[in-house]
Design a protein around this motif. Structure first.
Motif, PDB file in Angstrom:
ATOM      1  N   ARG A 157       1.276  -1.235   0.225  1.00  0.00           N
ATOM      2  CA  ARG A 157      -0.513   0.165  -0.094  1.00  0.00           C
ATOM      3  C   ARG A 157       0.634   0.885  -0.067  1.00  0.00           C
ATOM      4  N   ILE A 158       2.141   1.024   0.479  1.00  0.00           N
ATOM      5  CA  ILE A 158       2.980   2.105   0.489  1.00  0.00           C
ATOM      6  C   ILE A 158       3.348   2.885   0.036  1.00  0.00           C
ATOM      7  N   GLY A 159       3.858   1.797  -1.301  1.00  0.00           N
ATOM      8  CA  GLY A 159       4.294   2.025  -2.023  1.00  0.00           C
ATOM      9  C   GLY A 159       3.426   2.310  -3.403  1.00  0.00           C
ATOM     10  N   ASN A 160       2.149   1.775  -4.174  1.00  0.00           N
ATOM     11  CA  ASN A 160       1.681   2.691  -4.412  1.00  0.00           C
ATOM     12  C   ASN A 160       1.361   3.916  -4.302  1.00  0.00           C
ATOM     13  N   GLU A 161       1.162   4.296  -2.625  1.00  0.00           N
ATOM     14  CA  GLU A 161       0.813   5.807  -2.252  1.00  0.00           C
ATOM     15  C   GLU A 161       1.993   7.022  -2.786  1.00  0.00           C
ATOM     16  N   LEU A 162       3.297   6.400  -2.501  1.00  0.00           N
ATOM     17  CA  LEU A 162       3.909   6.643  -2.804  1.00  0.00           C
ATOM     18  C   LEU A 162       4.535   7.335  -4.434  1.00  0.00           C
ATOM     19  N   PHE A 163       3.928   6.388  -4.936  1.00  0.00           N
ATOM     20  CA  PHE A 163       3.900   5.939  -6.985  1.00  0.00           C
ATOM     21  C   PHE A 163       2.831   7.459  -6.992  1.00  0.00           C
ATOM     22  N   LYS A 164       1.658   7.487  -6.241  1.00  0.00           N
ATOM     23  CA  LYS A 164       0.661   8.391  -6.636  1.00  0.00           C
ATOM     24  C   LYS A 164       1.874   9.313  -6.350  1.00  0.00           C
ATOM     25  N   ILE A 165       2.095   9.510  -5.507  1.00  0.00           N
ATOM     26  CA  ILE A 165       2.806  10.940  -4.566  1.00  0.00           C
ATOM     27  C   ILE A 165       3.762  11.443  -6.027  1.00  0.00           C
ATOM     28  N   THR A 166       4.491  10.603  -6.674  1.00  0.00           N
ATOM     29  CA  THR A 166       5.597  10.707  -7.426  1.00  0.00           C
ATOM     30  C   THR A 166       4.586  11.315  -8.870  1.00  0.00           C
ATOM     31  N   SER A 167       3.498  11.077  -9.317  1.00  0.00           N
ATOM     32  CA  SER A 167       3.363  11.904 -10.482  1.00  0.00           C
ATOM     33  C   SER A 167       2.842  12.728  -9.897  1.00  0.00           C
ATOM     34  N   VAL A 168       1.810  12.993  -8.943  1.00  0.00           N
ATOM     35  CA  VAL A 168       0.692  14.456  -8.288  1.00  0.00           C
ATOM     36  C   VAL A 168       2.425  14.949  -8.597  1.00  0.00           C
ATOM     37  N   LEU A 169       3.435  15.389  -7.814  1.00  0.00           N
ATOM     38  CA  LEU A 169       4.379  16.108  -7.260  1.00  0.00           C
ATOM     39  C   LEU A 169       4.917  16.221  -9.442  1.00  0.00           C
TER      40      LEU A 169
END
Length: 276
Positions: free
Chosen positions: A30-42
């Motif tokens: 879950r954490i990895g998926n959240e961080l990938f989404k945040i990467t895209s947002v940034l």
């Protein structure tokens, strides 16, 4: 290329939080998926990157921005990682997204550890790399920045769904095409292969040949390069028919190219030099 401040911030943050991230075990998915989404947002919001990296902005303001971004839905470890990152100094605003992506890959590797899938994912990424070398049209479409991210991911799934790949391999490969991050697709896959190799405490030896290596060849290469490195190595076997024959062996930045195509190119240069 990242500046010195960004490299230090990335390394120190990941080193300090690695034990906690490792201990999340299956939550790391879950954490990895959240961080990938945040990467895209940034990546798609330079104003947000600047707000989170502005050294003159109070830490409390940056945390407030994060809280607005998460809306109380992120895993506590994701929140802790981001809170730590925004407290650090960055050479450039966009470097924070690189660090978030690094953490995302780390999380996926820890999830692989927790599910005894680390070696499997490493091998599958290498196999994926080899397969795509023989599919230039597909490869080009997977990093076509004129196409939508959804269409690129859809194409990947159409080709590789049902092939028995571990879900971690699938997620990493989809991340590579969903968010291109100014990289060619195979560049990202090779980067992931190298990260898994380092994570497993091995050196990566990439061997490119026109046809698949035989088991005894892999065994011999593993023995030779493990002895040279003084530690276990992983042979990343890449099949590329365009090399015609022979082997190209890469260890880190050192390349020994004894392929037929390399010899022909050398001969061509020699002939041209002789006619000038």
């Amino acid at each position: 290329m990242r500046g010195e401040a960004s490299r230090i911030a990335d390394r120190e943050s990941r080193d300090s939080l690695a034990p906690k991230l490792r201990d999340t075990r299956e939550d790391a998915w879950r954490i990895g998926n959240e961080l990938f989404k945040i990467t895209s947002v940034l990546d798609h919001n330079i104003a947000l990157e600047r707000a989170l990296t502005d050294p003159s902005r109070p830490q409390a303001d940056k945390v407030a921005v994060l809280n607005e971004l998460f809306k109380g839905e992120a895993h506590p470890m994701t929140v802790e990682i981001m809170t730590d990152l925004v407290a650090r100094r960055w050479s450039r605003a966009r470097d924070i997204a690189n660090a978030v992506e690094d953490f995302g890959v780390d999380a996926m590797m820890y999830y692989a550890d927790a599910t005894d899938a680390t070696l499997q994912v490493s091998i599958e990424l290498s196999q994926l790399h080899s397969a795509l070398l023989t599919l230039p049209v597909v490869r080009a479409k997977l990093y076509d920045d004129q196409a939508s991210s959804d269409s690129r991911v859809k194409l990947f799934r159409e080709i590789f769904d049902g092939k028995g790949l571990n879900k971690i391999t699938m997620r990493l490969a989809e991340h590579a095409t969903c968010n291109l991050r100014r990289r060619r697709y195979l560049e990202t896959i090779q980067w992931l292969i190298n990260k898994f190799s380092r994570h497993m405490g091995e050196s990566m030896v990439t061997v490119t040949t026109a046809t698949p290596l035989k088991d005894e060849q892999i065994e011999r290469l593993t023995k030779v390069y493990s002895a040279k490195a003084g530690r276990p190595v992983h042979i990343n076997s890449v099949v590329d028919p365009s090399v015609l024959g022979g082997m190209r062996i890469q260890v880190g930045d050192e390349v020994t190219d004894n392929t037929v195509v390399a010899q022909l190119q050398h001969l061509n240069r020699t002939v041209k030099a002789g006619t000038n």
